[in-house]
Design a protein around this motif. Structure first.
Motif, PDB file in Angstrom:
ATOM      1  N   VAL A  25     -88.008 -60.383   3.069  1.00  0.00           N
ATOM      2  CA  VAL A  25     -86.860 -60.255   3.977  1.00  0.00           C
ATOM      3  C   VAL A  25     -86.772 -61.522   4.830  1.00  0.00           C
ATOM      4  O   VAL A  25     -87.790 -62.047   5.293  1.00  0.00           O
ATOM      5  N   GLY A  26     -85.567 -62.002   5.016  1.00  0.00           N
ATOM      6  CA  GLY A  26     -85.336 -63.138   5.912  1.00  0.00           C
ATOM      7  C   GLY A  26     -85.213 -62.639   7.344  1.00  0.00           C
ATOM      8  O   GLY A  26     -84.536 -61.646   7.602  1.00  0.00           O
ATOM      9  N   GLY A  56     -93.209 -59.496   2.136  1.00  0.00           N
ATOM     10  CA  GLY A  56     -93.430 -60.441   3.223  1.00  0.00           C
ATOM     11  C   GLY A  56     -92.092 -60.876   3.801  1.00  0.00           C
ATOM     12  O   GLY A  56     -91.048 -60.270   3.516  1.00  0.00           O
ATOM     13  N   ALA A  57     -92.156 -61.933   4.625  1.00  0.00           N
ATOM     14  CA  ALA A  57     -90.957 -62.385   5.327  1.00  0.00           C
ATOM     15  C   ALA A  57     -90.827 -63.895   5.228  1.00  0.00           C
ATOM     16  O   ALA A  57     -91.806 -64.605   5.021  1.00  0.00           O
ATOM     17  N   ARG A  68     -96.651 -62.572  12.215  1.00  0.00           N
ATOM     18  CA  ARG A  68     -98.081 -62.658  11.855  1.00  0.00           C
ATOM     19  C   ARG A  68     -98.928 -61.777  12.771  1.00  0.00           C
ATOM     20  O   ARG A  68     -99.913 -61.186  12.325  1.00  0.00           O
ATOM     21  N   ALA A  69     -98.540 -61.670  14.030  1.00  0.00           N
ATOM     22  CA  ALA A  69     -99.287 -60.805  14.959  1.00  0.00           C
ATOM     23  C   ALA A  69     -99.256 -59.346  14.491  1.00  0.00           C
ATOM     24  O   ALA A  69    -100.171 -58.573  14.779  1.00  0.00           O
ATOM     25  N   THR A  93     -97.022 -60.957   6.201  1.00  0.00           N
ATOM     26  CA  THR A  93     -97.187 -62.265   5.570  1.00  0.00           C
ATOM     27  C   THR A  93     -95.881 -63.057   5.675  1.00  0.00           C
ATOM     28  O   THR A  93     -94.802 -62.532   5.386  1.00  0.00           O
ATOM     29  N   VAL A  94     -96.019 -64.319   6.100  1.00  0.00           N
ATOM     30  CA  VAL A  94     -94.829 -65.168   6.248  1.00  0.00           C
ATOM     31  C   VAL A  94     -94.874 -66.291   5.209  1.00  0.00           C
ATOM     32  O   VAL A  94     -95.881 -67.005   5.111  1.00  0.00           O
ATOM     33  N   PHE A  95     -93.799 -66.443   4.464  1.00  0.00           N
ATOM     34  CA  PHE A  95     -93.665 -67.491   3.460  1.00  0.00           C
ATOM     35  C   PHE A  95     -92.747 -68.591   3.987  1.00  0.00           C
ATOM     36  O   PHE A  95     -91.836 -68.332   4.767  1.00  0.00           O
TER      37      PHE A  95
END
Ligand code: 5RP
Length: 219
Positions: A24-25, A48-49, A61-62, A66-68
């Protein structure tokens, strides 16, 4: 309800537009912060995002999401973000939180833009909110003259650089009656990094927080 409660309402409502198993954006701002907190409740069901700012990345992240990087991802089914103003066609002013360039980049990857906003953001004509424009510093005086020719007054946002290291102009006094034409025109000016008119990347859907509940505007 307070404005913040309306933002929380639409932040939660946006969850139903997140596609399970997919990325998801994620935009930036106080409304999006509520969305991120709600997204944490389904973090095991998304891949993830992709984030539009350092601020949102840290919050995601907190929560253990997961951030890409945007550059790692060819497409997103949906991008969720707030707006400073949105009109009846889904065109928006964005950039009050200085994240407009990365927001437009991530929005460009997405098939759908879901705008989440409290009712105060819906306007007939864009432009009461000062238009943010990320610029190359040496071009700022000439760009201010160009905005003056359009009837606007541009001022540098004091003490603020974007995540990309650039200053911002805030332009007051523009009546943006043709958002697509004005976005296209300003995009041509040397030294403009990103103009905060989102007409080419307008919302497909707006979830508007009102005292009566979530109003859906489909564009
Ligand atoms: C950040 C933005 C935000 O979406 C916009 O400023 C709205 O913020 P908020 O949700 O805090 O009212 O464009 O660059």
């Amino acid at each position: 309800m307070t404005q913040d409660e309306l933002k929380a309402l639409v932040g939660r409502a946006a969850l139903e537009h997140v596609v399970p198993g997919e990325l998801v954006g994620v935009g930036t701002g106080s409304t999006v912060n509520h969305f991120i907190d709600a997204l944490a409740t389904m973090k095991g069901r998304i891949a993830g995002a992709v984030s539009s700012s350092v601020q949102s990345t840290e919050r995601l992240r907190a929560h253990g999401i997961t951030v890409f990087e945007a550059g790692e991802v060819p497409r997103l089914p949906v991008y969720v973000d707030g707006a400073d103003e949105i009109d009846g066609r889904g065109c928006m002013i964005k950039g009050g939180g200085a994240a407009l360039t990365r927001e437009k980049i991530v929005a460009d990857l997405a098939e759908r833009f879901v705008c989440i906003a409290d009712a105060s953001k819906l306007v007939d004509v864009l432009g009461a909110f000062p238009l943010p424009v990320e610029v190359i510093a040496m071009a700022a005086p000439q760009l201010a003259r160009r905005f003056a020719a359009l009837g606007g007054t541009a001022s540098l946002r004091a003490g603020v650089l974007t995540d990309n290291g650039h200053p911002l102009l805030d332009v007051r006094g523009l009546a943006i009656t043709d958002p697509l034409a004005m976005e296209s025109e300003i995009n041509q000016w040397p030294g403009v990094v990103t103009v905060g008119i989102f007409a080419r990347h307008r919302a497909s859907l707006c979830l508007l927080g009102t005292a009566q509940g979530v109003r859906r505007l489909v564009f």
